[in-house]
Design an enzyme around this catalytic site. Sequence first.
Site, PDB file in Angstrom:
ATOM      1  N   GLU A 204      -5.433 -37.339 -17.042  1.00 53.20           N
ATOM      2  CA  GLU A 204      -5.036 -36.999 -18.424  1.00 53.20           C
ATOM      3  C   GLU A 204      -4.391 -38.193 -19.122  1.00 53.20           C
ATOM      4  O   GLU A 204      -3.490 -38.833 -18.589  1.00 53.20           O
ATOM      5  CB  GLU A 204      -4.124 -35.773 -18.493  1.00 53.20           C
ATOM      6  N   ASP A 280      -9.236 -31.751 -22.818  1.00 53.25           N
ATOM      7  CA  ASP A 280      -9.056 -31.208 -24.172  1.00 53.25           C
ATOM      8  C   ASP A 280     -10.388 -30.797 -24.792  1.00 53.25           C
ATOM      9  O   ASP A 280     -10.494 -30.673 -26.004  1.00 53.25           O
ATOM     10  CB  ASP A 280      -8.346 -32.247 -25.032  1.00 53.25           C
TER      11      ASP A 280
HETATM   12  O1  AHR Z   1      -7.760 -38.691 -19.645  1.00 52.52           O
HETATM   13  C1  AHR Z   1      -8.882 -38.865 -20.438  1.00 52.52           C
HETATM   14  C2  AHR Z   1      -9.022 -37.781 -21.469  1.00 52.52           C
HETATM   15  O2  AHR Z   1      -8.028 -37.877 -22.449  1.00 52.52           O
HETATM   16  C3  AHR Z   1      -8.882 -36.361 -21.010  1.00 52.52           C
HETATM   17  O3  AHR Z   1      -9.991 -35.844 -20.305  1.00 52.52           O
HETATM   18  C4  AHR Z   1      -8.720 -35.657 -22.328  1.00 52.52           C
HETATM   19  O4  AHR Z   1      -8.050 -34.427 -22.224  1.00 52.52           O
HETATM   20  C5  AHR Z   1      -7.956 -36.647 -23.171  1.00 52.52           C
HETATM   21  O5  AHR Z   1      -8.613 -36.831 -24.400  1.00 52.52           O
END
Ligand code: AHR
Length: 479
Positions: A204, A280
């Site tokens: 994340e 997300d």
């Molecule tokens: O960590 C990379 C990405 O960043 C994740 O998958 C996403 O939730 C956020 O936009």
Amino acid sequence: AAPCDIYKNGGTPCVAAHGTTRALYDAYTGPLYQLKRGSDGSTTDITPLSAGGVANAAAQDSFCKGTTCLISIIYDQSGRANHLYQAPKGAFSGPDVNGNDNLAGAIGAPVTLGGKKAYGVFVSPGTGYRNDEVSGTATGNQPEGMYAVLDGTHYNDACCFDYGNAETSNTDTGNGHMEAVYYGNNTVWGSGSGSGPWLMADLENGLFSGQGTKQNPADPSISSRFFTGMVKGEPNQWALRGGNAASGSLSTYYSGARPTVGGYNPMSLEGAIILGIGGDNSNGAQGTFYEGVMTSGYPSDATEASVQANIVAAGYATTSLNTKPLTVGNKISIKVTTPGYDTRYLAHSGATVNTQVVSSSSATSLKQQASWTVRTGLGNSGCYSFESVDTPGSFIRHYNFALQLNANDNTKAFKEDATFCSQTGLVTGNTFNSWSYPAKFLRHYNNVGYIANNGGVHDFDSATGFNNDVSFVVGTSFA
Ligand code: AHR
Ligand code: AHR
Ligand code: AHR
């Protein structure tokens, strides 16, 4: 023993096991995935041929004969009902109704395992699966392991082709709220040596190839057609391991402490499961998933070595992407078969790809506009590209799902947009699916060319007339 029997024996049992290609427990005979077909919206479950065996691809072929199919559920084989469903809208919206992501087309990733045909999950941009109401996956700073068997040649640089642990809210809730296998050549966060693609861990707000947030030269570019990617984590320790899924053993690309950037030590895992998307619901990425699991507990390297040996023994191999191949080098015409329109052929007017009424008495210029040379697929050599006879170097490609005639600019995106596979026609002749969007088929609609879903969100996806509009008769060229 099968992967989840090995993990169990190692004291780190599977809490989720997903495989459209095969059973991941020796004794498993239940459903592997659910198909939904376009003709009547009905569903069916595909099971292994025998306990612990390869999926019954013939059952898929028969259920989907003369229509289109999507993979609507990827079942959890662990007994915990952690099934993967069409991903809902998150911080980012998907392209389907209500902001949902798309489901994968069922024919995009045919393979053989020990000579037996099976289908993987071909994730196009906009496609994603998720389960936010999961039982038994790691939360907080709990230990876990996971692996995914992927197509090492199918990737892009968008965020994020992932499989693993993510937020239950479908939004980015902060550093350390995810722990997932990532595969692709995204360089926004970390990267590895060479130009990619790389295995990284999506923790994340960062794709990690090592302890730091940036490049880790020990994380290699991957070139094998079948790839096993593993991520595991426990308090202040994680590892990234991978290898050719069709031969040999695993290598460790990173094993060590958690990132020193705030939020990753301790972790704040939430336990939802994602496939093909970011936490997300970022959904621009592409890739192909064949099988994967998540465990409770941090698996030993020895356990993972046995799992890799079992994956290799399963015998993943390529097979034809076409059920009705074309002959490379032939010059062809592509005739419409929809009643009332069947004096028309696939043609172009400048950059627009459309259908036009053509006959032997047409002007030479029109005959040339309706004539195509079959080339080896620019984006995948197992399929085809259609080069214009009157504009050599220009090919039919899709852009925003409309067909266009454009000069080959040698980008990865152009080549993939210009690649089509050839199947037995849904009604007659041939039906062409986009290689990069195998749920979408070359179609005429209001006499203009598109790639279309059978009953999707665009007007040109209309289910009315779909089967006829995607069925073309391939003949000798006019010019
Ligand atoms: O960590 C990379 C990405 O960043 C994740 O998958 C996403 O939730 C956020 O936009
Ligand atoms: O046609 C769909 C997509 O639209 C293509 O892949 C891309 O090139 C364009 O943005
Ligand atoms: O492309 C001609 C026709 O336009 C198609 O057959 C129909 O689906 C649409 O209305």
